[in-house]
Design an enzyme around this catalytic site. Structure first.
Site, short mmCIF file in Angstrom:
data_model
loop_
_atom_site.label_atom_id
_atom_site.label_comp_id
_atom_site.label_asym_id
_atom_site.label_seq_id
_atom_site.Cartn_x
_atom_site.Cartn_y
_atom_site.Cartn_z
N SER A 151 0.67 -1.44 -0.34
CA SER A 151 0.21 0.12 -0.06
C SER A 151 1.08 0.76 0.09
O SER A 151 1.90 1.58 0.70
CB SER A 151 -1.32 0.33 1.21
OG SER A 151 -1.74 0.94 1.42
N TYR A 164 -1.32 -0.18 10.24
CA TYR A 164 -1.54 -1.21 8.51
C TYR A 164 -0.37 -0.81 7.90
O TYR A 164 0.39 -1.46 7.37
CB TYR A 164 -2.92 -0.41 8.08
CG TYR A 164 -3.13 -0.74 6.45
CD1 TYR A 164 -3.73 -1.83 6.20
CD2 TYR A 164 -2.64 0.50 5.40
CE1 TYR A 164 -4.07 -1.77 4.85
CE2 TYR A 164 -3.03 0.17 4.13
CZ TYR A 164 -3.97 -0.51 3.66
OH TYR A 164 -4.34 -0.95 2.25
N LYS A 168 2.24 -3.35 6.08
CA LYS A 168 2.14 -3.75 4.42
C LYS A 168 3.40 -3.53 4.00
O LYS A 168 4.07 -3.86 3.03
CB LYS A 168 1.26 -2.08 3.37
CG LYS A 168 -0.23 -2.75 3.35
CD LYS A 168 -1.08 -3.69 3.24
CE LYS A 168 -2.09 -4.04 2.62
NZ LYS A 168 -2.52 -5.19 1.92
P1 NAD Z 1 -12.34 -5.02 1.20
O1 NAD Z 1 -12.59 -4.96 2.06
O2 NAD Z 1 -12.70 -5.07 -0.50
O3 NAD Z 1 -11.19 -6.56 0.25
C1 NAD Z 1 -10.77 -8.00 1.66
C2 NAD Z 1 -10.73 -8.55 1.63
O4 NAD Z 1 -10.20 -9.44 2.52
C3 NAD Z 1 -12.44 -8.97 2.27
O5 NAD Z 1 -13.40 -9.55 1.06
C4 NAD Z 1 -12.28 -9.61 3.42
O6 NAD Z 1 -13.63 -10.56 4.22
C5 NAD Z 1 -11.09 -10.50 3.05
N1 NAD Z 1 -10.32 -11.13 3.95
C6 NAD Z 1 -9.93 -9.98 5.27
N2 NAD Z 1 -9.30 -11.03 6.33
C7 NAD Z 1 -9.29 -12.08 5.52
C8 NAD Z 1 -8.89 -12.71 6.30
N3 NAD Z 1 -8.29 -13.64 8.20
N4 NAD Z 1 -8.56 -14.19 6.11
C9 NAD Z 1 -9.24 -14.60 4.18
N5 NAD Z 1 -9.76 -13.26 3.45
C10 NAD Z 1 -10.40 -12.01 4.18
O7 NAD Z 1 -10.44 -4.31 0.62
P2 NAD Z 1 -9.91 -4.10 -1.16
O8 NAD Z 1 -10.00 -3.05 -1.18
O9 NAD Z 1 -10.19 -4.79 -2.43
O10 NAD Z 1 -8.48 -4.91 -0.70
C11 NAD Z 1 -7.58 -6.02 -1.04
C12 NAD Z 1 -5.81 -5.71 -0.38
O11 NAD Z 1 -6.02 -4.36 -1.35
C13 NAD Z 1 -6.23 -5.30 0.81
O12 NAD Z 1 -5.53 -6.08 1.61
C14 NAD Z 1 -5.69 -3.76 1.05
O13 NAD Z 1 -4.63 -3.74 2.17
C15 NAD Z 1 -5.09 -3.80 0.13
N6 NAD Z 1 -5.14 -1.93 -0.52
C16 NAD Z 1 -6.15 -1.81 -1.35
C17 NAD Z 1 -6.19 -0.39 -1.10
C18 NAD Z 1 -7.57 0.46 -2.22
O14 NAD Z 1 -7.03 1.54 -3.14
N7 NAD Z 1 -8.59 -0.63 -2.42
C19 NAD Z 1 -5.03 0.78 -1.23
C20 NAD Z 1 -3.97 0.58 -0.22
C21 NAD Z 1 -3.48 -1.22 -0.22
#
Ligand code: NAD
Length: 287
Positions: A151, A164, A168
């Protein structure tokens, strides 16, 4: 073109958001996908099978091949069960996309050990557990792909995200060493810092910014990183809104002191020590 055809790819947290896009794209491209999701809320509380089941149904309806898994990847047993699902269903595992994540934001002076630990467990420990469980298969077959979700909050920092951001960027430390240890086994390890409109960002970024960040923009990059065509390893990319960028660590030329300098001598040289002009990609002098 081989791409990801018939490759067995595990996507953690694939029941929604970015992980769902990764799973859909990989299945469209012919991969055999394990859709893992614990099915809880954004803060990691709760659980359920509906999220993973929903994505598997979507994939199957469009002719793709996928199986659901609901294990908690934050635990060693959960990650082992997830990789076992891949092996039982499809015979092996070729790629792991560690995308599962939760948020427990709060300014550092309010940070609790509980929220610190919950975030480390899912992001950093989850990355370790899932990759560790897949690693023997990767080594044995001389082929493996690891993609972790990092991230910009780790790379650059973000208010309220000390737990976080630390987790990350810990994942970048993980892939840096996996890249070294995996190289002779055909194992590549890379990281993607996505920027996308999901439930994770819905109240973090302004709506007009989120409108320009569909998760579908990120999925092809992740697909490329698990494909047979990819040769990169230890590469970190920021991906979102159509832009694909690489970020890397650079080291300044620095200053070498023959004897330990005084604080005043150091202060006098500080501008030169920290001057980024002429900086070059850093490598580990102890490696
Ligand atoms: P999201 O909340 O939609 O997706 C995360 C998913 O992980 C969820 O469906 C959740 O149920 C699942 N999850 C959480 N804990 C879990 C566990 N212990 N075991 C199995 N599944 C689990 O959010 P997203 O934005 O799609 O995030 C996806 C990844 O991308 C994450 O790692 C997030 O930190 C990273 N990220 C996202 C962004 C962004 O702009 N959306 C930015 C930086 C990093």
């Amino acid at each position: 073109m081989p791409g990801v055809t018939d490759r067995v790819v595990v996507v953690t947290g694939a029941g929604g958001g970015l992980g769902r896009e990764y799973a859909l794209l990989l299945a469209r491209e012919g991969a055999l996908v394990v859709v893992n999701d614990l099915g809880g809320a954004r803060d990691g509380t709760g659980a359920g099978s509906a999220m993973a089941d929903g994505v598997v149904a979507e994939i199957r309806e469009s002719g793709g091949i996928a199986v659901a898994n609901y294990d908690n990847i934050a635990t060693e047993d959960g990650a082992a069960a997830l990789i076992k699902t891949a092996v039982d269903e499809f015979g092996t595992v070729h790629g792991v996309i560690h995308n599962a994540g939760i948020l427990r934001d709060g300014a550092f002076h309010k940070m609790t050990t509980e929220s610190w630990e919950a975030v480390q467990r899912v992001h950093l420990w989850g990355g370790y557990h899932v990759t560790r469980a897949a690693w023997p298969h990767f080594r044995e077959q001389h082929h493996g792909r690891v993609v972790v979700a990092t991230s910009t909050s780790g790379i650059y920092g973000n208010f309220g995200q000390a737990n976080y951001g630390a987790a990350k960027l810990g994942l970048v430390g993980l892939i840096n060493t996996l890249a070294i240890e995996g190289r002779k086994y055909g194992i590549l390890a890379n990281a993607v810092a996505p920027l996308a409109a999901t439930r994770m960002t819905e109240d973090i970024a302004p709506p007009e910014m989120l409108a320009a960040l569909p998760p579908a923009h990120v999925a092809p990059v992740v697909g490329y990183l698990v494909s047979d065509e990819c040769t990169d390893t230890a590469t970190v990319l920021i991906v979102g809104g159509g832009r694909v960028q690489r970020v890397a660590q650079f080291a300044t030329k620095g200053v070498t002191f023959a004897t330990p300098p005084s604080i005043d001598e150091l202060a006098a040289q500080w501008a030169e020590i920290t001057d980024l002009s002429g900086a070059e990609p850093g490598t580990n002098p102890l490696g």
